[in-house]
Each structure stands twice: as C-alpha cells, then as structure tokens.
Design a protein around this motif. Structure first.
Motif, short mmCIF file in Angstrom:
data_model
loop_
_atom_site.label_atom_id
_atom_site.label_comp_id
_atom_site.label_asym_id
_atom_site.label_seq_id
_atom_site.Cartn_x
_atom_site.Cartn_y
_atom_site.Cartn_z
N MET A 38 109.26 109.60 86.97
CA MET A 38 109.32 108.20 86.22
C MET A 38 110.77 108.03 86.00
SD MET A 38 106.37 107.56 83.22
CE MET A 38 107.02 108.56 81.97
N GLU A 39 111.18 106.88 86.43
CA GLU A 39 112.52 106.19 86.05
C GLU A 39 112.64 106.22 84.61
OE1 GLU A 39 115.19 103.16 88.54
OE2 GLU A 39 113.34 102.62 87.66
N ARG A 40 113.88 106.61 84.16
CA ARG A 40 114.16 106.45 82.75
C ARG A 40 115.35 105.43 82.79
NH1 ARG A 40 115.65 111.76 79.64
NH2 ARG A 40 117.12 111.83 81.27
N ILE A 41 115.34 104.50 82.00
CA ILE A 41 116.47 103.38 82.03
C ILE A 41 117.08 103.05 80.77
CG2 ILE A 41 117.06 100.97 82.70
CD1 ILE A 41 115.17 101.00 84.78
N VAL A 42 118.32 103.14 80.65
CA VAL A 42 119.00 102.94 79.32
C VAL A 42 120.13 101.81 79.78
CG1 VAL A 42 121.04 104.54 79.94
CG2 VAL A 42 120.35 103.73 77.42
N GLU A 43 120.22 100.94 78.66
CA GLU A 43 121.22 99.83 78.63
C GLU A 43 122.38 100.26 77.92
OE1 GLU A 43 119.79 95.98 77.26
OE2 GLU A 43 121.39 95.00 77.97
N CYS A 44 123.66 99.71 78.60
CA CYS A 44 124.84 100.03 77.96
C CYS A 44 125.69 98.59 77.86
CB CYS A 44 125.62 101.11 78.34
SG CYS A 44 127.16 101.69 77.50
N VAL A 45 126.21 98.33 76.56
CA VAL A 45 127.10 97.05 76.70
C VAL A 45 128.48 97.21 76.12
CG1 VAL A 45 127.02 94.68 75.87
CG2 VAL A 45 124.84 95.75 76.20
N PRO A 46 129.44 97.93 76.61
CA PRO A 46 130.46 98.43 76.21
C PRO A 46 131.46 97.08 76.37
CG PRO A 46 130.59 98.99 78.44
CD PRO A 46 129.04 98.50 78.11
N ASN A 47 132.37 96.93 74.97
CA ASN A 47 133.01 95.84 74.94
C ASN A 47 134.55 96.34 74.78
OD1 ASN A 47 131.69 93.58 72.44
ND2 ASN A 47 130.68 94.98 73.94
N ALA A 74 140.91 100.24 72.33
CA ALA A 74 141.15 99.50 73.84
C ALA A 74 139.62 99.10 74.45
CB ALA A 74 141.89 100.43 74.69
N CYS A 75 138.68 100.24 74.23
CA CYS A 75 137.28 100.10 74.28
C CYS A 75 136.80 100.06 72.91
CB CYS A 75 136.69 101.33 75.14
SG CYS A 75 134.92 101.04 75.20
N ASP A 76 136.35 99.19 72.35
CA ASP A 76 136.14 98.77 71.15
C ASP A 76 134.74 99.26 70.52
OD1 ASP A 76 137.43 97.49 68.91
OD2 ASP A 76 135.47 96.13 68.77
N VAL A 77 133.53 99.07 71.28
CA VAL A 77 132.22 99.47 70.98
C VAL A 77 131.33 99.86 72.05
CG1 VAL A 77 131.64 97.17 70.64
CG2 VAL A 77 130.37 98.90 69.43
N ILE A 78 130.72 100.85 72.11
CA ILE A 78 129.68 101.43 73.13
C ILE A 78 128.23 101.47 72.59
CG2 ILE A 78 129.53 102.85 74.95
CD1 ILE A 78 132.18 103.87 74.76
N PRO A 79 127.47 100.50 72.53
CA PRO A 79 126.10 100.60 72.14
C PRO A 79 125.24 101.05 73.48
CG PRO A 79 126.69 98.24 72.48
CD PRO A 79 127.68 99.08 72.79
N PHE A 80 124.32 101.85 73.11
CA PHE A 80 123.12 102.24 74.18
C PHE A 80 121.84 101.78 73.78
CE2 PHE A 80 126.54 105.41 75.00
CZ PHE A 80 126.81 105.22 76.28
N ILE A 81 121.10 101.15 74.49
CA ILE A 81 120.03 100.66 74.24
C ILE A 81 118.88 101.27 75.06
CG2 ILE A 81 118.61 98.54 73.99
CD1 ILE A 81 122.31 97.58 74.33
N PRO A 82 117.62 101.77 74.62
CA PRO A 82 116.66 102.23 75.36
C PRO A 82 116.02 101.04 75.89
CG PRO A 82 116.08 102.66 72.87
CD PRO A 82 117.50 101.93 73.09
N ILE A 83 115.73 101.25 77.25
CA ILE A 83 115.06 100.14 77.81
C ILE A 83 113.43 100.67 78.24
CG2 ILE A 83 114.66 98.65 79.73
CD1 ILE A 83 116.86 97.81 77.73
N LYS A 84 113.41 101.81 79.17
CA LYS A 84 112.55 102.01 79.80
C LYS A 84 112.23 103.80 79.89
CE LYS A 84 110.08 101.24 84.28
NZ LYS A 84 110.33 100.51 85.44
N ALA A 89 123.66 103.99 69.07
CA ALA A 89 122.33 103.36 69.89
C ALA A 89 121.64 102.69 69.00
CB ALA A 89 121.51 104.81 70.04
N ARG A 90 121.06 101.45 69.59
CA ARG A 90 120.34 100.57 68.66
C ARG A 90 119.24 100.17 69.63
NH1 ARG A 90 121.25 95.63 70.99
NH2 ARG A 90 123.42 95.19 71.70
N MET A 91 118.15 99.60 69.07
CA MET A 91 117.09 98.96 69.63
C MET A 91 117.61 97.56 70.58
SD MET A 91 114.30 100.58 69.84
CE MET A 91 112.96 99.61 70.07
N PRO A 92 116.79 97.02 71.45
CA PRO A 92 117.32 95.86 71.94
C PRO A 92 116.99 94.80 70.98
CG PRO A 92 115.63 96.96 73.39
CD PRO A 92 115.64 97.81 72.23
#
Lengths: 297, 297
Positions: free
Chosen positions: A1-10, A87-97, A177-180
């Motif tokens: 089962m594929e596990r998927i996380v989203e990441c939105v680094p700034n 320089a990298c300001d913030v890195i949120p991880f968001i659980p997707i699947k 980590a945060r929710m979508p």
C-alpha cells in the motif's frame, strides 16, 4: 500500500533564478518524489515548493534541498516583504494517504534531527511542537532572522534540535507536521462586512467556536458582498458541512442568508465525501466504494 | 492522459472451473488491462467478469475471451436460472476516465464488428443500439438461445453485425455502451411498502419522473421499513441529490420522511461531489481541485 506525504518547504530566495533552480533540482528525477508545483515571489523574495511522495525519499530530498539552501542563501543579505528566519524558512509535512498525522510528526522529527546535524538550529512547530507556545509558526518567527540570536537566549525559545544559536548565514528553520488545510468561504447576501466578521468570530476556535476553524470577515469588492473566509485546520475533526451550517445559523440573527460558498485550491476527496454523506444521510458508506479509489488500488 | 474504460462481460458458464479459468485468463497478465473481479453463480450457471483498462488492450482481451467462450461453451447443453442467448451473453462498455460515452459506443461497435467476423451474430444495445426497440437488453434476449433462430427471421430483430442466423453452439451476443450505474436507496419511516412503491412510480422515468431513474418499492424485513430502491442510469444527467430530493417531496404527501439512504457497490467520485456541491452551494468548483485527482495526474 503506497504511503504518501506532502511537503511544502519555503526558501528565502525568490529572485536569483540560478539558486532557485538548484534548490528545485533537489526534488527532480528522484524515485518516489513528485514535484507538484513551485512558485517564486520577487517582492517576498521567497520560493514555495510543493512536493508529494513516499516518506523516505521525500525526507532525503528535503534534507538535500536544505544543504543547497545552506550553501547558496545568506540571510545576512536577504530582504523581502515576507517575514523569515532561515534560508530554508519552514518545512511542513502533511499526511495524504496511508500515512497518519502521528507518522508525519515522527518524520518531521527525523528531518529536524538530520538538519540539526548540519549545524542549523531547528524549531518543531504545529503538531510536532514540544510545547503549546511553540505550535504557532508566527510566534516562533517573531523577531525574524535579525532578532533570533537574542530570542534564543530565552529559556522558552531554545531550539529543539541542532545548535543553541542561529547559524551565521542560514539562520534557523521550523519543521513540523500539520493536517491538510481546507480553505472554505461562505458568501452572504449582505455587503456589511461587520456582519461577516461577527459571524467569523463566533464560528472560529479562538472565539469559542469550532476547534479546527480559523476565520475572518472579508469584503468582496467586485461582487459587493461580505464573506466569512475560513481555514479548516483538520477536516477529519471539523467537517466542512459543520462550519457551513454554523455560519448559516449564526447568520440568521442578522437576517442574513448564505448565497454560495467557495472551496479554494486543493481539497482532500474525503472532505467533500463527508459532506455528501451528511446532507444525503448515507448509511454505512466506505470510501472503498468510490470507483476511482478502487482503480488506484 | 490515461483513458479508462470498464467492461463487464457475462459468460454462460458458472460451474466448470476449468472453462471459467480459461475465460478469465484472457484478462490476466495483459498490459493495460486490470481484472477487478469475477464471480460465478452455479444456479445461474453464469460468470460475470469486471475489468478496466485502456480501450485498445481491453478490446483485444474481450475479443480473445469471446474466442475462448466459442471454443468451450455449447449453449445447446446449457441450463441455468438466468436468461441467456449466447456463450458470451452480453458485453457492456462503461466509460470511466478521459473517455466519453460516445467513444465507448464507437469501441463497442469495433468489438461487435470483430465478433461478427468470428461468425457470431451481434446485437448492439443500450447507447449503441441501432433502434429504440433494441436499447433494452431484456427485449433483445426475450426468447433466449432456444427461440433466437425464429426471432431473427423477423425484420426488427436482424443482427447488427455478423451472420443473420445464430451460431449453432454459441448463439448470439449483445454488445453496447452504457454509463456507470449508481445504485441508490432511500429509506422511509414507514413499514408500508405500498407507499415506497407509489413514490418510486412517480420518481422513475417510466412513470413521468426523472429521465435516468429506474426504481421500485422494497420492504426491508430486518428493519421493518420500506425503501425506494433506485438505479441511476446516467448520474451526469440525473444527479443523486435530485433523485433524493424528489423522493423527499413525494414522500411528504403520505406524511412520511426520509430516515437514511444507501449507496450500494461502486460509485464514481463525481456522483458524490455533484451532490456535495449542490447541498453546500459551492461556486465554480472543479474536480481538478481534489487532491487525489491531482496526485493521479
């Protein structure tokens, strides 16, 4: 089962194309990593990257991008409209699947540990925060890069990983980590924005309303109507329909009605299915019954 | 952009495992074809296969399966409870993704043409039908295998492809395109099934109701309630919410209310999203905004 996380680094670079491409290259051509989008803002002098993928490859790609930022961005020379502290300001991880928020918290701490070893201080934030006063990113970032050396001498603002003082050129980074988020707006048949604002204050968490709702009143000039603009910070706990129905019943006392709603940007399928189930009173529905989900298996 | 069609061929063999496996093997290990399910019923003496995939590979696999059925099934020796007229009895194509109903009709005619070349007569049905009286499968199949020789001598029951008389051992097959069915039931707070039946007769197409609704009243013994049981034959034209709201307002005259609903089996994502959009009054929503759809791109 594929596990998927989203990441939105700034990243604190929105002008130098060469540096931006070097950063974004960290997410290209990597197995298990899919670059969804990136956009740079010159005024903000900032680039926001959106990627998804399997947890391990995403983790490695993000750490690689932090190394690139460390090498090529010097916060001592950075200026832009958007507040920043690294320089990298913030890195949120968001659980997707097939990936829970708890697993995203664990992943964020692994990444924070690795970044700490690069001699960069890390603050854990949102669901990963080590204390309640460190959940909110704006509170951590207050004082920005320039004020961080002084701020970090206070007991309550010590870093969670890495050195106890900011990196000379990189500064510090927040990882968590945060929710979508679901951006959901409700349009009213009034042009009186004070009504939308009064409703928002009742519905949002801070005003005694729904736990996972942030909100405010907004005036839509082109349509001459007021809007309750909301962010749902955990749609699995506070469903869209619940926020909508609460706006509706709070609006009644002002003799105002809901004329329409908007979903802005991306929204998880389940957030809409939950509402369809509620309004139609569907019993015992499982998301396995959705044809597209069956096909994706 | 991946195009996906579903196909649900029915074969007149539900007992001989060896033959069943030979048929199902036509859909195994083929690039672009995914076998979702197959189930055999001994009393019906029939096997129903569900597969999805890209149009061309699905077409080739289906034709291969018809050849297997021609070789191993003899309708002259077949008996079972389910009405049937051919070794492969019926082949519906259902558009799923980036594939229109018109394209499914074209595909069905290509398949019909190939089957005709195997010396098997083909009737086009549903959306592919060459005349209104040939849309309904039950009408085509009336008389079954045994009566087909006589029936096909009538002007109005000539085959669309292949020979003008049934194949000696295979019989004939119906091939066509249809939209995905949505099975949707509405539970009422009455045990009087005559009320559910009266409502169903108003809501369904044949009684002057909604064009793409079939329905009837059903008594749920274990819950002691009556249910309006419906099939939506084109959810893109007649949405679930419209069928539900019509049941609701027809129920009012009997002093009866809706207590719940059921979605049975698989349902396309859009069928539920349409209803969420309606009940929440979402403006300008696009299915591209659904995170899972973005990930599947």
């Amino acid at each position: 089962m594929e596990r998927i996380v989203e990441c939105v680094p700034n990243f604190s670079e929105g002008r130098n194309k060469e540096v931006i491409e070097k950063i974004v290259d960290s997410f290209r051509g990597k197995d298990g990593v899919k670059l969804l989008d990136y956009s740079s803002d010159k005024d903000h002098n900032r680039t926001v990257v959106t990627l998804v993928g399997e947890p391990e490859p995403v983790k490695e790609a993000v750490i690689a991008s932090v190394k690139v930022a460390k090498e090529h961005i010097d916060l001592r020379k950075h200026e832009g409209e958007h507040p920043r502290m690294g320089a990298c300001d913030v890195i949120p991880f968001i659980p997707i699947k097939n990936f829970t928020i708890e697993e995203a918290v664990t992943l964020s701490k692994e990444v924070a540990d690795e970044i700490g070893k690069l001699d960069i201080p890390v603050f854990l934030y949102e669901r990963s925060a080590s204390a309640a006063h460190r959940e909110n990113l704006a509170k951590i970032r207050k004082g920005q890069f320039e004020g961080m050396k002084e701020k970090m001498q206070e007991e309550m603002w010590q870093s969670d990983f890495g050195p106890k003082m900011p990196h000379e050129s990189f500064g510090v980074v927040a990882v968590g980590a945060r929710m979508p988020l679901v951006a959901f707006n409700v349009n009213l048949n009034t042009s009186d924005v004070s009504i939308a604002d009064a409703i928002a204050k009742k519905v949002r968490h801070i005003g005694g309303g729904l736990r996972y709702v942030k909100g405010m009143g907004v005036f839509l000039k082109d349509r001459n109507i007021a809007q309750v603009s909301m962010n749902l910070t955990d749609y699995t706990k506070t469903s869209i329909y619940r926020a909508l129905e609460m706006v509706r019943f709070e609006a009644k006392r002002y003799g105002v009605s809901v004329v329409g709603t908007e979903v802005i940007g991306l929204v998880p399928q389940q957030a809409l299915i939950d509402s369809a189930e509620y309004y139609m009173g569907i019993e015992n529905f499982s998301s396995d019954q959705i044809l597209e989900n069956k096909l994706a298996e």
